[in-house]
Design an enzyme around this catalytic site. Structure first.
Site, short mmCIF file in Angstrom:
data_model
loop_
_atom_site.label_atom_id
_atom_site.label_comp_id
_atom_site.label_asym_id
_atom_site.label_seq_id
_atom_site.Cartn_x
_atom_site.Cartn_y
_atom_site.Cartn_z
N LYS A 1 43.26 27.69 41.59
CA LYS A 1 42.38 26.78 42.34
C LYS A 1 40.98 27.34 42.53
CE LYS A 1 45.34 23.39 43.40
NZ LYS A 1 46.66 23.85 43.81
N GLU B 1 40.75 17.97 50.44
CA GLU B 1 42.14 17.64 50.77
C GLU B 1 42.98 18.85 50.42
OE1 GLU B 1 40.89 17.18 47.81
OE2 GLU B 1 42.51 17.79 46.47
N SER C 1 50.39 29.67 37.22
CA SER C 1 49.27 29.11 38.00
C SER C 1 49.04 29.79 39.35
CB SER C 1 49.46 27.62 38.19
OG SER C 1 50.73 27.35 38.79
C1 LIG Z 1 47.87 23.21 43.38
C2 LIG Z 1 48.75 23.97 42.50
C3 LIG Z 1 49.35 23.41 41.36
C4 LIG Z 1 49.25 21.95 41.02
O1 LIG Z 1 47.97 21.48 40.75
P1 LIG Z 1 47.44 21.17 39.29
O2 LIG Z 1 46.18 20.46 39.53
O3 LIG Z 1 48.48 20.32 38.61
O4 LIG Z 1 47.27 22.46 38.61
C5 LIG Z 1 50.11 24.22 40.53
N1 LIG Z 1 50.29 25.54 40.82
C6 LIG Z 1 49.74 26.11 41.91
C7 LIG Z 1 49.99 27.56 42.16
C8 LIG Z 1 48.95 25.36 42.78
O5 LIG Z 1 48.42 25.94 43.85
#
Ligand SMILES: *Cc1c(COP(=O)(O)O)cnc(C)c1O
Length: 394
Positions: free
Chosen positions: A85, A107, A374
């Site tokens: 993020k 948000e 992620s």
């Molecule tokens: C917010 C989040 C996601 C989902 O958001 P995308 O916009 O689909 O990437 C996935 N993994 C983590 C660790 C997140 O914080």
């Protein structure tokens, strides 16, 4: 391609009161996008503050254990604040600053995007207010306090299901009441044009790094890249620089929750239909009347009833594949990666790990899989313990 469209998807279905702000944002984004000073400032923030480039780690034990494809992990979990993020947030907050804004709003679902935005706001001396479903403020109390420590004001949202979609509604409403000094830092590749394009451009660095790193390590492209998909920002970031490399399979892993044949799911591609919501035309989980359906996943970050319009296009064109992964499969993968590699992934990312575990076995050692990790899983440990019936603090 028409402006802000991804085939039939995307667009700018925004109220009149928001149009001025969207047009200003598009104009300023175009102006700063290729500005060498802006690029240098953002590159310095990503390197010195967020910790980029993130590692591309060869998961040797996992590879040996599964006995198929060679598996690499793109370690977005190692970024400052613990997920991908921050890439988008640093870009948008710097842009807001160049636009002369003094306040950012956002948000948040689980709180990852809220924390990242509060962090960037603290660093860049901006006022920050975060809207979060009341349900989520209770589930993620620690993240609420984290945002407060960072100097942000958190507003619990009590409308609708008191979760992420309602937080988006409320942030959009708050934006139009105070556009002059405020930028809305949208957290995924969704919403009205130009947000899906801006967020994708700021997340694109993930795939650009993967390409350079895998070519340096292996001298060839991967056979597949896997990423979890909520709104779709980490996935599009990982996929984008490979879209024209037809040999690379792009696989998005959606949250099936308790299963795509139950009502407790958030798998948009598997169960959704075309609709218009949150300013964009895309695929959404909805009932027979077109009302947005309540969605469910163990993962708060994937608990969104839509998907970014560029993903809807890639799916329709057959360029990317989307597969549903259940809570049970994600939790098993969460435990597996923790034990096997000593890496506790975010429960969101564990959805991609789960599907990689399935397909790796059917592939050969000459084939490479890259999993986009992620985020890190510290935030999920308590929820997983609850899921497993393990009681903490006895
Ligand atoms: C917010 C989040 C996601 C989902 O958001 P995308 O916009 O689909 O990437 C996935 N993994 C983590 C660790 C997140 O914080």
């Amino acid at each position: 391609m028409r402006k802000g469209r991804f085939s039939q998807y995307g667009g700018q279905y925004a109220p009149e009161t928001m149009m001025g702000a969207l047009q200003e944002l598009e104009r300023e984004y175009r102006r700063w996008r290729n500005d060498p000073t802006f690029e240098a400032e953002l590159a310095a923030l990503l390197k010195n503050y967020a910790g980029r480039p993130s590692l591309l780690y060869y998961a040797e034990k996992m590879t040996r254990d599964l006995g198929g494809a060679k598996i690499y992990l793109k370690r977005e979990d190692l970024n400052h604040t613990g997920s991908h993020k921050i890439n988008n947030v640093l870009g948008q907050t710097l842009l807001a600053k160049k636009m002369g804004k003094t306040r950012v709003i956002a948000e948040t679902g689980a709180g990852q995007h809220g924390v990242a935005t509060a962090t960037a706001a603290a660093l860049m001396d901006m006022e920050c207010e975060v809207f979060m479903g009341k349900e989520d403020t209770a589930r993620q109390a620690l993240n609420v306090y984290r945002m407060q420590l960072l100097g942000a004001k958190v507003h619990p949202v009590t409308s609708g299901t008191q979760t992420l979609k309602d937080a988006v509604n409320e942030t959009m409403r708050a934006w139009v009441t105070r556009i002059a000094d405020t930028h809305y830092v949208l957290g995924s590749v969704m919403g009205p044009h130009p947000f899906p394009t801006i967020v994708r451009d700021y997340q694109r660095i993930i795939g650009a790094e993967i390409k350079a790193q895998i070519l340096a390590a292996e001298g060839k492209l991967p056979a597949a890249i896997l990423a979890c998909v909520g709104g779709g920002s980490n996935a599009i970031g990982a996929f984008y620089d490979f879209i024209t490399d037809q040999s690379v399979r792009l696989i998005g892993c959606e949250a099936a929750g308790r299963g795509v044949d139950t009502a407790e799911t958030a798998a948009t591609i598997a169960t959704g239909k075309v609709g218009i919501f949150h300013g964009m035309k895309s695929l959404f989980c909805q009932d027979d009347f077109g009302q947005i359906a309540p969605v469910y996943s163990i993962s708060a970050g994937l608990d969104y009833p839509g998907i970014g319009p560029e993903h809807a296009m890639l799916w329709e064109k057959g360029r990317a594949e989307y597969v549903p992964v259940t809570d049970d499969e994600a939790v098993a993968a969460f435990e597996y990666l923790s034990r096997t590699e000593g890496i506790i992934p975010a429960i969101e990312s564990a959805h991609a790990v789960a599907h990689a575990m399935t397909i790796a076995k059917e592939m050969t050692p000459e084939q490479i899989i890259v999993i986009n990790l992620s985020g890190r899983g510290d935030k999920d440990v308590a929820a997983i313990a609850r899921y497993k019936g393990v009681s903490l603090y006895e």
